[in-house]
Structure formats: structure tokens, C-alpha cells
Enzyme design. Structure first.
Site, PDB file in Angstrom:
ATOM      1  N   GLU A 163      24.859  -5.108  13.821  1.00 47.41           N
ATOM      2  CA  GLU A 163      23.670  -4.350  13.449  1.00 47.41           C
ATOM      3  C   GLU A 163      22.579  -4.334  14.518  1.00 47.41           C
ATOM      4  OE1 GLU A 163      22.363  -5.633   9.575  1.00 47.41           O
ATOM      5  OE2 GLU A 163      24.148  -4.874   8.600  1.00 47.41           O
ATOM      6  N   GLU A 348      30.785  -5.059   6.087  1.00 47.62           N
ATOM      7  CA  GLU A 348      29.891  -5.687   5.098  1.00 47.62           C
ATOM      8  C   GLU A 348      29.603  -4.685   3.995  1.00 47.62           C
ATOM      9  OE1 GLU A 348      26.138  -7.348   6.384  1.00 47.62           O
ATOM     10  OE2 GLU A 348      27.073  -8.268   8.147  1.00 47.62           O
TER      11      GLU A 348
HETATM   12  C1  FCB Z   1      23.021  -7.409   6.767  1.00 49.49           C
HETATM   13  C2  FCB Z   1      23.298  -8.580   7.675  1.00 49.49           C
HETATM   14  C3  FCB Z   1      23.881  -9.771   6.977  1.00 49.49           C
HETATM   15  C4  FCB Z   1      23.299  -9.989   5.601  1.00 49.49           C
HETATM   16  C5  FCB Z   1      23.297  -8.710   4.810  1.00 49.49           C
HETATM   17  C6  FCB Z   1      22.756  -8.846   3.417  1.00 49.49           C
HETATM   18  O1  FCB Z   1      22.009  -6.625   7.311  1.00 49.49           O
HETATM   19  O2  FCB Z   1      24.183  -8.209   8.702  1.00 49.49           O
HETATM   20  O3  FCB Z   1      23.733 -10.876   7.828  1.00 49.49           O
HETATM   21  O4  FCB Z   1      22.043 -10.559   5.701  1.00 49.49           O
HETATM   22  O5  FCB Z   1      22.566  -7.726   5.491  1.00 49.49           O
END
Ligand code: FCB
Length: 443
Positions: A163, A348
């Protein structure tokens, strides 16, 4: 809803969020240790200690993954464990930890996906300007080489950055992440420097990990106009370019997207000769982190502020709108417009909830099951439409240190009792185990 054979089901974590033991075995200070030590920055004054103590409890965590029937795990390496002062001596004890972790994963039949940078920059490099200083790019390349040559015989799936939007803009402009700066021009420069570091990282992955594959993890926000007006369409397109394409286009050789570039006039990054070529290493895969969407409205017909609106009745405790269709839309867009990306992983996806242990000793989180079910279905629909999604990593294996929210924001499919370090598989974890075992979403 059956998934393709060989589909990967895993969970994702990050070093600073789970490891704890921030002083152990020669680990150096990271910008997150420093940020947490600054009063008022983190809810309840939480820090990276103890987090989940995975530095010593990783065998337990791997046993948990086995109990859940998972076949892949995305984790990150802590640069300050491996090169404590950022660019000095390599610390063999740091490398050993990850070596043991990787061996144990392989032993358990779990495929390791390693992220090189998930936000824990060595503080010593920050003291010299951090990601705003191009010397940090060289330090990153050296760190990447140490890590990938040590582990690359066993780890074949590598991600350079997690990110970069958050690193650049939350860390250097909004100031809600380490290093907590508020400088828009710097944030833009940092984003460019991260791109260059990504390019170096890709070269190193391909050189130092035989048969290894490299990618980057981008958090993308599906962007929609609130109304069917030209101004709202323009606002949505601008958000899409600044948030999504700014980070994707350069790494696949398309340069910076024009409307975003134009919008940063007066604050444009210094781009050195050769940078754009170096950034463009292509991707062996893209990691997509998907949580929510943004709906944009520009009330003035082009001149006034852009408002971000969402459905207030359908949000998580973090106030993120639940919108699975956005994952489908992003996947369909990537497939249509970026045929050069051979594979995509959902690296994620998950939701925060105020989980509590019930009188029966269990954690009942039906909303999370529903959330995951809808998002898995969106990925499934994209796969049916030909999008090469190869795996799914739920955020997260267990409740952990959730950055500025500390341990107050629970994202796990396993509950963590931060007093005792007991882990309790939530109902969603048990449901996820059924999905992983069947490679299908149960009815
Ligand atoms: C993302 C992050 C991860 C976690 C999630 C909820 O932005 O990559 O580390 O904090 O959010």
C-alpha cells in the site's frame, strides 16, 4: 460456488502488527516504535509490544492456519530486524527468525508470500529524511538483497511494497501513520521514490530468488460518481487516478496518469533520468487489497470541494462502507485495461468488528461471515468472467496491532486476548475453514 483447482486460501499479517518483541535479538528501532511512543498518536497508548508475540508464538500461529485448512500465508519482514540501523550491518539473528518461520510454513504445507516493506522503516533512515531522501532507495535495495538471497531459495512469491498510497499520503500528508508528517509535496515525492524502490526490488527478486516471482500490493478504492453529472464523473475519475492509477500505471510502464499529474501541478515530484524505465519492471502478479469504495460529488460543477459520500447504514465499526461490488468492478477493470498483469491475488480483505468473548467462551461474528461470503462471491464472479484471480488472503489471521487504532480494532478470524495471548477461533474462522477445505463457498 466452486473455486478453480489450486486456488490459494490464506490470511495476511504484517511484522509490526503481530511480532511484538521489538527489542529482541538486536532488532533496531522502526518509525512505528517512535510513532507509538509519541503521546496521543495511538488509541489507548498501545504499542507494538506485545502485539501477538508472533516472534515466539509463530509455531502456534502456523498450527492455527493448519487447523483452518489454509494453504498460503502472507506476512512481512521487518527491515529493522534484518538491518537494524537501516543501511549498516546485517543482523543474522533477524534473518534466522524468518528462516525458521519459512521452514515451519513449508513443513506445514503452507505457501509463503513475503512482503518486503509493510511500513516499519528503520528509524535511523528516517533521521536522515526517510522515504523523502533518495538514499533510502539504495538502503532498501541492500536490505531487499539480503532478505531475498537468504530466503529466496524457499520463498518464491515476493511483494515489494504494501500500500504505497498509505505510506505516502497517510504517513506524510494526513499524518495518521508514522512518521506522522503533514506535507503534501513531500507525500507526492515519497510516492515517486517508493516506485523507484519497487523497481529495484523487482530486479533483486528476479535475480536473487531462483524461479521467484515479484509483485506489489496496492490498496484500491472503487470510485463512483454520486450523481450522473459531468462534474461528478470528473471527480470520480480524479480519485481513481490519484488513488489507484498513480500507483499502478508507472509499475507497468504507463507513466503517471494525466489528470492526477495535472492536479499535482506545483507539487510535482522530482523525476530523475532513467527513473520511469527503472520503475517499469512489469509485474508477475498484482496484489489487490480491497476494503471499501468511495462515492464522489463535486457540488460546484468543477470548482468547489469534492465531497466523499457513502451509505451510512452499511458501514463497519471503522466507518468503512461495505461494498463487495467494488471488488468485482476493480477486478473487471484491471482485467479489461491491464492485460499485461498475468495474475491477481486478493492480498487483503476483511472487516473490523467489536468482537467480544461470549459467556460460552466463543466469539460470534455473523456480520464478518456475511462480509466474507459476499466478497468471496464477488471474486468468484470475477473469476467466472475470466479475471485471473489465483488466491485470497483474509485480513487477518488474528486480531493484532491495528496501527493508529492499536488493539482496539479487531480484524481477525481469530480473537486475540492481548492479556494472556490466548487465541480463540471466531465463528468466522470456523466458517472460513469450511471454505478453504471445500475450495468453495458453502450455501
Ligand atoms: C491495510 C493494511 C493492513 C491492515 C488493514 C486493516 O491498509 O495494509 O496492515 O491494517 O488495512
Amino acid at each position: 460456488m466452486q473455486f478453480p483447482q489450486g486456488f490459494l486460501w490464506g490470511t495476511a499479517t504484517a511484522s509490526f502488527q503481530i511480532e511484538g518483541y521489538t527489542q529482541a535479538d538486536g532488532r533496531g528501532e522502526s518509525i512505528w516504535d517512535r510513532y507509538c511512543a509519541t503521546p496521543g498518536k495511538i488509541v489507548n497508548g498501545d504499542t507494538g509490544d506485545p502485539a501477538c508475540e508472533s516472534y515466539v508464538r509463530y509455531p502456534e500461529d502456523i498450527a492455527l492456519m493448519q487447523e483452518l485448512g489454509l494453504n498460503a500465508y502472507r506476512f512481512s519482514l521487518a527491515w529493522p530486524r534484518i538491518i537494524p540501523d537501516g543501511d549498516g550491518a546485517i543482523n543474522p539473528r533477524g534473518l534466522d527468525y524468518y528462516s525458521r518461520l519459512v521452514d515451519a510454513l513449508l513443513e506445514a504445507g503452507i505457501r509463503p508470500f513475503a512482503t518486503l516493506y509493510h511500513w516499519d522503516l528503520p528509524q535511523a533512515l528516517m533521521d536522515r529524511g526517510g522515504w523523502g531522501n533518495r538514499a533510502t532507495i539504495d538502503a532498501f535495495a541492500r536490505y531487499a538483497e539480503a532478505a531475498v538471497s537468504h530466503l529466496g531459495d524457499r520463498v518464491k512469491d515476493w511483494m515489494t511494497f504494501n500500500e504505497p498510497w498509505c505510506v505516502s499520503f497517510i504517513g506524510h500528508y494526513i499524518g495518521r501513520h508514522a512518521p506522522g508528517l503533514q506535507d503534501h509535496r513531500l507525500a507526492i515525492q515519497v510516492s515517486h521514490n517508493l516506485h523507484v524502490a519497487h523497481g529495484r526490488g523487482m530486479q533483486i527478486i528476479r535475480q536473487c530468488s531462483p524461479g521467484g516471482r515479484g509483485g506489489i500490493v496496492l490498496n484500491m478504492e472503487a470510485s463512483y460518481p454520486m450523481m450522473d453529472t459531468e462534474a461528478d464523473h470528473r471527480a470520480a475519475e480524479l480519485n481513481h487516478q490519484q488513488f489507484n492509477r498513480w500507483f499502478l500505471d508507472p509499475v507497468v510502464g504507463r507513466g503517471y496518469p494525466p489528470a492526477a499529474w495535472e492536479s499535482y501541478q506545483g507539487e510535482l515530484p522530482d523525476v530523475e533520468p532513467g527513473d520511469m524505465e527503472l520503475i517499469d519492471q512489469g509485474l508477475d502478479f498484482l496484489g489487490l487489497n480491497y476494503y471499501s469504495r468511495k462515492v464522489l460529488h463535486d457540488p460546484s460543477g468543477g470548482e468547489g470541494p469534492i465531497l466523499h459520500r457513502r451509505d451510512e447504514n452499511n458501514v463497519t465499526v471503522r466507518d468503512w462502507e461495505i461494498y463487495p461490488q467494488g471488488m468485482y468492478d476493480l477486478l473487471a477493470w484491471l482485467h479489461r485495461d491491464y492485460p499485461e498483469i498475468p495474475e491477481i491475488y486478493i492480498t487483503e480483505n476483511g472487516m473490523a468488528r467489536d468482537d467480544v468473548v461470549g459467556a460460552d467462551g466463543q466469539v460470534h461474528d455473523p456480520e464478518r461471515i456475511e462480509f466474507l461470503k459476499q466478497h468471496f462471491a464477488a471474486a468468484h464472479a470475477a473469476i467466472q468472467d475470466g479475471v485471473p484471480v489465483r488466491g485470497y488472503f483474509v485480513w487477518s489471521l488474528m486480531d493484532n496491532f491495528e496501527w493508529a487504532f492499536g488493539t482496539s480494532s479487531r480484524f481477525g478470524v481469530t480473537y486475540t486476548d492481548f492479556e494472556t495471548q490466548q487465541r480463540i477461533v471466531k465463528d468466522s474462522g470456523r466458517w472460513y475453514a469450511q471454505v478453504a477445505r471445500a475450495n468453495a463457498i458453502p450455501d
